[in-house]
Scaffold this motif. Structure first.
Motif, short mmCIF file in Angstrom:
data_model
loop_
_atom_site.label_atom_id
_atom_site.label_comp_id
_atom_site.label_asym_id
_atom_site.label_seq_id
_atom_site.Cartn_x
_atom_site.Cartn_y
_atom_site.Cartn_z
N THR A 120 13.48 1.37 94.44
CA THR A 120 13.91 2.07 95.47
C THR A 120 13.69 3.62 95.44
O THR A 120 13.38 4.09 96.58
CB THR A 120 15.53 1.97 95.80
N ASP A 121 13.33 3.92 94.31
CA ASP A 121 13.35 5.42 94.27
C ASP A 121 11.62 5.89 94.62
O ASP A 121 11.27 6.93 94.89
CB ASP A 121 13.52 5.96 92.87
N LYS A 122 10.73 4.81 94.50
CA LYS A 122 9.37 5.18 94.67
C LYS A 122 8.68 4.14 95.98
O LYS A 122 7.77 4.64 96.19
CB LYS A 122 8.62 4.79 93.47
N ALA A 123 9.22 3.20 96.46
CA ALA A 123 9.09 2.29 97.39
C ALA A 123 8.76 2.98 98.63
O ALA A 123 7.92 2.53 99.56
CB ALA A 123 9.79 0.95 97.38
N PHE A 124 9.59 3.80 99.13
CA PHE A 124 9.67 4.55 100.29
C PHE A 124 8.87 5.91 100.55
O PHE A 124 9.07 6.54 101.37
CB PHE A 124 11.07 4.70 100.67
N ASN A 125 7.81 5.87 99.70
CA ASN A 125 6.85 6.90 99.93
C ASN A 125 5.71 6.27 100.91
O ASN A 125 5.32 5.10 100.84
CB ASN A 125 6.16 7.26 98.50
N PRO A 126 5.14 7.33 101.55
CA PRO A 126 4.03 6.70 102.70
C PRO A 126 2.99 5.83 101.72
O PRO A 126 2.38 4.94 102.27
CB PRO A 126 3.62 7.78 103.16
N SER A 127 2.70 6.29 100.68
CA SER A 127 1.42 5.84 100.09
C SER A 127 1.99 5.48 98.53
O SER A 127 2.96 5.48 98.07
CB SER A 127 0.21 6.76 99.90
N ILE A 128 0.69 4.85 97.90
CA ILE A 128 1.09 4.58 96.19
C ILE A 128 0.09 5.35 95.39
O ILE A 128 -1.13 5.43 96.04
CB ILE A 128 0.90 2.91 96.15
N SER A 129 0.66 6.00 94.76
CA SER A 129 -0.31 6.67 93.89
C SER A 129 -0.11 6.33 92.27
O SER A 129 0.89 5.67 92.00
CB SER A 129 0.11 8.33 94.08
N VAL A 130 -0.70 7.04 91.53
CA VAL A 130 -0.76 7.00 90.11
C VAL A 130 0.62 7.25 89.68
O VAL A 130 1.10 6.92 88.50
CB VAL A 130 -1.86 7.45 89.23
N LEU A 131 1.20 8.20 90.36
CA LEU A 131 2.68 8.78 90.05
C LEU A 131 3.61 7.77 90.19
O LEU A 131 4.75 7.79 89.46
CB LEU A 131 2.88 10.06 90.44
N ASP A 132 3.26 6.82 90.89
CA ASP A 132 4.38 5.71 91.00
C ASP A 132 4.31 4.64 89.86
O ASP A 132 5.23 3.87 90.05
CB ASP A 132 4.22 4.81 92.44
N PHE A 133 3.52 4.48 88.89
CA PHE A 133 3.42 3.80 87.86
C PHE A 133 4.30 4.07 86.59
O PHE A 133 4.63 5.18 86.44
CB PHE A 133 1.97 3.56 87.31
N GLU A 134 4.72 2.99 86.09
CA GLU A 134 5.56 3.55 84.88
C GLU A 134 4.72 3.32 83.72
O GLU A 134 3.45 3.17 83.74
CB GLU A 134 6.59 2.11 84.65
N GLU A 135 5.36 3.98 82.53
CA GLU A 135 4.35 4.37 81.36
C GLU A 135 4.03 2.97 80.87
O GLU A 135 2.64 2.70 80.48
CB GLU A 135 5.31 4.91 80.11
N SER A 136 4.65 1.77 81.10
CA SER A 136 3.99 0.36 80.59
C SER A 136 2.95 -0.12 81.55
O SER A 136 2.18 -0.96 81.06
CB SER A 136 5.39 -0.55 80.81
#
Length: 296
Positions: A120-136
């Motif tokens: 929920t903390d990243k899903a509601f951004n307009p786009s998807i960026s590399v910052l939305d990925f986890e270290e894993s």
């Protein structure tokens, strides 16, 4: 959503020969339509301003009528201008060939899946960026098992390259996130995005470039799960038109990979799959050219 080794998805029972038989069983007109779609010569819907306006109005009615859509409602509250924009909604209408009811359901599922994948903390951004990925997820990003190629094909379709030999040490969840990222880049984040929404996406699999063969998944179960998850996303969540899938490889890994792709990923599009069992780099380049894919 990590891979569960207890899950066992049956291996497909059909062969490439039976796939050819499916195509042969189609009528001549159906075969011609399949070939036109496969090679980018299919009929297109004429998007007149009047037609688009009517479809957008119908889309609003359909999505307002859906009762259980919590993730969508949150997105609408946080990003009203984005969620209700014609540009965003048109992507879903185009994905379902302007079937407003199906497109509305797809958008609701899209937000549900985005929450599942990114939280929920990243899903509601307009786009998807590399910052939305986890270290894993970094091994998946670094491996390059799924790549959006920089050029469109000769018919304006985006090219998504999949090479299962690069999936080693990448979780199913990480590869799914990466797939979503690449599809979003094609649909929303480049100058040709509207063209791609209309023309669609072509999937490519195999080793058509002079690169090394890396190890496969830790287990075929993981590969099965990825294919099944991708099938669900393409069928009901991602706002994308999958147009065809070309295979360029002869090794056993890609052969097994393609069996599961054919079985689980959009089975209704199986006639749009083609095979080029080239044995060397030159033969692969020739096969790519036959599909309208630029040599770059």
């Amino acid at each position: 959503m990590e891979s569960d080794p207890s899950v066992r998805i049956p291996r497909p029972t059909f062969s490439y020969e039976s796939l050819n038989a499916e195509f042969a069983a189609l009528s001549e007109e159906e075969q011609r339509k399949v070939l036109r779609d496969r090679y980018g010569r299919g009929d297109e819907i004429k998007e007149t301003p009047e037609f688009i306006s009517e479809c957008l109005q119908q889309f609003k009615k359909e999505i307002d009528s859906i009762q259980n859509k919590e993730a969508y409602d949150i997105a609408l509250f946080i990003l009203p201008d984005y969620v209700e924009s014609d540009r965003f909604r048109l992507a879903f209408l185009r994905a379902d060939y302007f079937d407003a009811k199906a497109a509305a359901r797809r958008m609701v599922t899209y937000w549900e899946r985005k929450v599942d994948l990114f939280g929920t903390d990243k899903a509601f951004n307009p786009s998807i960026s590399v910052l939305d990925f986890e270290e894993s997820d970094y091994p998946a990003l670094a491996a390059g098992g799924i790549r959006l190629l920089p050029h469109l094909d000769d018919h304006g379709r985006a090219l998504l390259w999949n090479y299962p030999g690069y999936y080693h040490d990448c979780s199913v969840l990480s590869m799914t996130r990466l797939h979503w990222f690449m599809v979003h880049e094609a649909l929303f984040n480049n100058t040709m995005s509207e063209v791609v929404q209309i023309k669609g996406v072509v999937g490519l699999a195999g080793n058509a470039f002079p690169v090394h063969l890396a190890a496969p998944f830790h287990s075929m179960t993981e590969l099965q799960q990825l294919c099944s998850m991708t099938a669900s996303d393409y069928n009901s969540a991602l706002p994308v038109r999958p147009r065809c899938y070309h295979r360029f490889a002869a090794n056993e890994l890609c052969h097994r990979f393609f069996e599961y792709v054919l079985h689980y990923v959009l089975p209704r599009f199986r006639p749009l799959f083609s095979f080029y069992n080239a044995q060397n780099f030159l033969q692969n380049r020739i096969a790519l050219a036959q599909c309208g894919i630029p040599p770059e």
